[in-house]
Design an enzyme around this catalytic site. Structure first.
Site, PDB file in Angstrom:
ATOM      1  N   ARG A 106       0.819  -1.224   0.000  1.00 28.43           N
ATOM      2  CA  ARG A 106       0.000   0.000   0.000  1.00 28.43           C
ATOM      3  C   ARG A 106       0.856   1.280   0.000  1.00 28.43           C
ATOM      4  O   ARG A 106       0.532   2.270   0.654  1.00 28.43           O
ATOM      5  CB  ARG A 106      -0.916   0.038   1.234  1.00 28.43           C
ATOM      6  CG  ARG A 106      -1.984  -1.013   1.266  1.00 28.43           C
ATOM      7  CD  ARG A 106      -2.971  -0.850   0.114  1.00 28.43           C
ATOM      8  NE  ARG A 106      -4.155  -1.660   0.335  1.00 28.43           N
ATOM      9  CZ  ARG A 106      -4.262  -2.950   0.060  1.00 28.43           C
ATOM     10  NH1 ARG A 106      -3.253  -3.581  -0.501  1.00 28.43           N
ATOM     11  NH2 ARG A 106      -5.385  -3.605   0.312  1.00 28.43           N
ATOM     12  N   SER A 166     -10.531  -0.409   3.228  1.00 30.99           N
ATOM     13  CA  SER A 166      -9.795  -0.546   4.487  1.00 30.99           C
ATOM     14  C   SER A 166      -9.390   0.838   4.975  1.00 30.99           C
ATOM     15  O   SER A 166      -8.713   1.563   4.248  1.00 30.99           O
ATOM     16  CB  SER A 166      -8.521  -1.362   4.272  1.00 30.99           C
ATOM     17  OG  SER A 166      -8.823  -2.614   3.740  1.00 30.99           O
ATOM     18  N   GLU A 179      -4.765   3.938   6.466  1.00 30.06           N
ATOM     19  CA  GLU A 179      -4.396   3.673   5.069  1.00 30.06           C
ATOM     20  C   GLU A 179      -4.942   4.788   4.188  1.00 30.06           C
ATOM     21  O   GLU A 179      -4.377   5.157   3.169  1.00 30.06           O
ATOM     22  CB  GLU A 179      -4.986   2.322   4.644  1.00 30.06           C
ATOM     23  CG  GLU A 179      -4.353   1.738   3.408  1.00 30.06           C
ATOM     24  CD  GLU A 179      -5.337   1.258   2.392  1.00 30.06           C
ATOM     25  OE1 GLU A 179      -5.431   1.909   1.330  1.00 30.06           O
ATOM     26  OE2 GLU A 179      -6.022   0.250   2.652  1.00 30.06           O
TER      27      GLU A 179
HETATM   28  N1  EPU Z   1     -11.081 -10.487  10.286  1.00 30.96           N
HETATM   29  C1  EPU Z   1     -11.841 -10.566  11.425  1.00 30.96           C
HETATM   30  N2  EPU Z   1     -12.847  -9.662  11.610  1.00 30.96           N
HETATM   31  C2  EPU Z   1     -13.102  -8.692  10.696  1.00 30.96           C
HETATM   32  C3  EPU Z   1     -12.331  -8.607   9.540  1.00 30.96           C
HETATM   33  C4  EPU Z   1     -11.302  -9.528   9.344  1.00 30.96           C
HETATM   34  O1  EPU Z   1     -11.622 -11.436  12.268  1.00 30.96           O
HETATM   35  O2  EPU Z   1     -14.034  -7.914  10.935  1.00 30.96           O
HETATM   36  C5  EPU Z   1     -10.036 -11.499  10.051  1.00 30.96           C
HETATM   37  C6  EPU Z   1     -10.459 -12.470   8.960  1.00 30.96           C
HETATM   38  O3  EPU Z   1     -11.197 -13.533   9.469  1.00 30.96           O
HETATM   39  C7  EPU Z   1      -9.152 -12.927   8.387  1.00 30.96           C
HETATM   40  C8  EPU Z   1      -8.270 -11.707   8.542  1.00 30.96           C
HETATM   41  O4  EPU Z   1      -8.877 -10.873   9.528  1.00 30.96           O
HETATM   42  O5  EPU Z   1      -8.607 -13.960   9.163  1.00 30.96           O
HETATM   43  C9  EPU Z   1      -8.052 -10.947   7.249  1.00 30.96           C
HETATM   44  O6  EPU Z   1      -9.300 -10.482   6.722  1.00 30.96           O
HETATM   45  P1  EPU Z   1      -9.562 -10.291   5.149  1.00 30.96           P
HETATM   46  O7  EPU Z   1      -9.212 -11.532   4.429  1.00 30.96           O
HETATM   47  O8  EPU Z   1     -10.937  -9.756   4.987  1.00 30.96           O
HETATM   48  O9  EPU Z   1      -8.482  -9.250   4.669  1.00 30.96           O
HETATM   49  P2  EPU Z   1      -7.896  -7.912   5.352  1.00 30.96           P
HETATM   50  O10 EPU Z   1      -6.487  -8.199   5.747  1.00 30.96           O
HETATM   51  O11 EPU Z   1      -8.816  -7.443   6.400  1.00 30.96           O
HETATM   52  C10 EPU Z   1      -6.864  -6.963   3.135  1.00 30.96           C
HETATM   53  C11 EPU Z   1      -6.869  -5.664   2.399  1.00 30.96           C
HETATM   54  C12 EPU Z   1      -8.182  -5.482   1.615  1.00 30.96           C
HETATM   55  C13 EPU Z   1      -8.288  -6.634   0.634  1.00 30.96           C
HETATM   56  C14 EPU Z   1      -8.267  -7.955   1.427  1.00 30.96           C
HETATM   57  C15 EPU Z   1      -8.246  -9.158   0.527  1.00 30.96           C
HETATM   58  C16 EPU Z   1      -5.463  -4.140   3.680  1.00 30.96           C
HETATM   59  C17 EPU Z   1      -5.417  -2.944   4.562  1.00 30.96           C
HETATM   60  N3  EPU Z   1      -6.688  -4.565   3.321  1.00 30.96           N
HETATM   61  O12 EPU Z   1      -7.897  -6.900   4.117  1.00 30.96           O
HETATM   62  O13 EPU Z   1      -8.072  -4.272   0.869  1.00 30.96           O
HETATM   63  O14 EPU Z   1      -9.483  -6.556  -0.122  1.00 30.96           O
HETATM   64  O15 EPU Z   1      -7.051  -8.028   2.227  1.00 30.96           O
HETATM   65  O16 EPU Z   1      -7.015  -9.263  -0.104  1.00 30.96           O
HETATM   66  O17 EPU Z   1      -4.423  -4.670   3.316  1.00 30.96           O
HETATM   67  C18 EPU Z   1      -8.607  -1.960   0.775  1.00 30.96           C
HETATM   68  O18 EPU Z   1      -7.395  -1.747   0.718  1.00 30.96           O
HETATM   69  O19 EPU Z   1      -9.445  -1.017   0.734  1.00 30.96           O
HETATM   70  C19 EPU Z   1      -9.089  -3.333   0.904  1.00 30.96           C
HETATM   71  C20 EPU Z   1     -10.369  -3.626   1.052  1.00 30.96           C
END
Ligand code: EPU
Length: 337
Positions: free
Chosen positions: A162, A237, A333
């Site tokens: 990012r 995010s 972010e």
């Molecule tokens: N999780 C929770 N509770 C929540 C949200 C997430 O427990 O409310 C846990 C999930 O169960 C999982 C982990 O956190 O174990 C990761 O969650 P997720 O796969 O949804 O991905 P993220 O790390 O929260 C990142 C990116 C997203 C992108 C997704 C998929 C960042 C800051 N965010 O989210 O990007 O879509 O991975 O690759 O890196 C964005 O940048 O606007 C964005 C949406």
């Protein structure tokens, strides 16, 4: 070029924050952009792309240049690859759909990300195991002071999670006007390692997915987890996933054995901010019209009339709660303006 005065930016930022710009101009071609830049000081200008990664906390007492330059073309191709160039004002998702229609592979995992082509490199957009940098060739950007056009290669851009040179050393100095991508025409490299993509494909009974199937899976996953900014204001995010030292992680793991993690290097671990916020009890939290999304705690939302300051306050409350509970500093972010 029409200069609109005292112009509401509500429809130009995905958070749907109703602030005003002293002046607003939609720029549809490079010549117009150059002629405005020639007449203005950089400090008087505010560059706006898709408005999908910013939180506006007050009126903008500057001239907002809305980069709306359109166009996409094949620059060159071989039997297996194509180099495409897309103008900065193209909507990102529409561009991705267009590449898929031509059966060009590489951007399918980045389907449905809000924003425009020209702002995608600034934060090296990424999702489901793929980042923009993976198919990026170069971008052309205009120096705001000198009007000189410069082509930035992949190495020049210094991409990381990012992040890019445009968010750091060159912040506020360049306007990206077009981006070149290298995509596959056949033998597509599919990225289906992300658990939820595999689950989505399995559920649909798709055993040998094509790039379009992956795009559809990503769209379905995003729609189930992430709020549609046209209905509920948000910037995806709000925070970055923090990277912490392994020692600190081991200590946390003793207290919270179920904490998810990804190894970044031998010394560092990335933990999902969404999990931290969820575990701190903030998922679905709402104060007035500012809230935390009910399906993904990493996304702050505007239920209608929230001000930027209210969303910012909520983000600070969350940062404090995460610091108190886990000893971790969450970094926004989204660009706070
Ligand atoms: N999780 C929770 N509770 C929540 C949200 C997430 O427990 O409310 C846990 C999930 O169960 C999982 C982990 O956190 O174990 C990761 O969650 P997720 O796969 O949804 O991905 P993220 O790390 O929260 C990142 C990116 C997203 C992108 C997704 C998929 C960042 C800051 N965010 O989210 O990007 O879509 O991975 O690759 O890196 C964005 O940048 O606007 C964005 C949406």
């Amino acid at each position: 070029m029409r200069v609109l005065r005292n112009f509401s930016l509500k429809d130009h930022n995905s958070f749907g924050i109703d602030v005003r710009a002293d002046k607003f101009i939609s720029i549809e071609n490079l010549d117009n952009l150059k002629s405005i830049l020639r007449k203005s000081y950089a400090s008087e200008l505010f560059i706006l792309g898709g408005g999908s990664n910013m939180l506006l906390t007050g009126d903008i007492h500057k001239m907002v240049l809305h980069i709306a330059i359109k166009g996409k073309k094949v620059v060159s191709e071989t039997d297996n690859h194509v180099i495409l160039e897309a103008a900065a004002g193209e909507n990102w998702h529409e561009f991705v759909l267009w590449t898929l229609k031509q059966n060009y592979g590489g951007l399918e995992n980045l389907s449905l990300i809000p924003g425009n082509v020209g702002t995608a490199p600034i934060q090296n957009i990424g999702a489901y195991g793929v980042e923009l940098k993976d198919s990026f060739v170069s971008c052309i950007a205009l120096n705001i002071q000198t009007l000189e056009e410069k082509e930035f290669s992949l190495e020049d851009c210094n991409f990381s999670y990012r992040n890019s040179i445009f968010k750091n050393q060159l912040k506020g100095q360049y306007i990206i006007t077009s981006v070149k991508f290298r995509l596959t025409k056949n033998h597509h490299q599919l990225n289906i390692n992300y658990g939820s993509i595999r689950a989505e494909l399995a559920e649909k009974g798709i055993n040998s997915p094509e790039i379009k199937d992956i795009s559809n899976a990503v769209i379905a996953i995003r729609q189930s987890k992430l709020p549609d900014p046209k209905k509920i204001g948000n910037s995806g995010s709000f925070f970055k996933n923090p990277v912490i030292a392994k020692d600190q992680f081991e200590e946390l793991k003793r207290k919270f054995p179920e904490i998810p993690s990804y190894e970044v290097s031998e010394e560092e671990i990335k933990v999902p901010a969404g999990w931290l916020i969820d575990t701190a009890g903030y998922k679905g939290y709402r104060l007035g019209d500012a809230g935390v999304h009910k399906n993904q705690a990493l996304v702050l939302v505007n239920y209608g009339e929230a001000t930027g300051a209210e969303i910012l306050n909520l983000s600070k409350t969350i940062q404090k709660a995460i610091k108190d509970k886990f000893g971790i500093d969450l970094e926004a972010e989204v660009n706070i303006i």
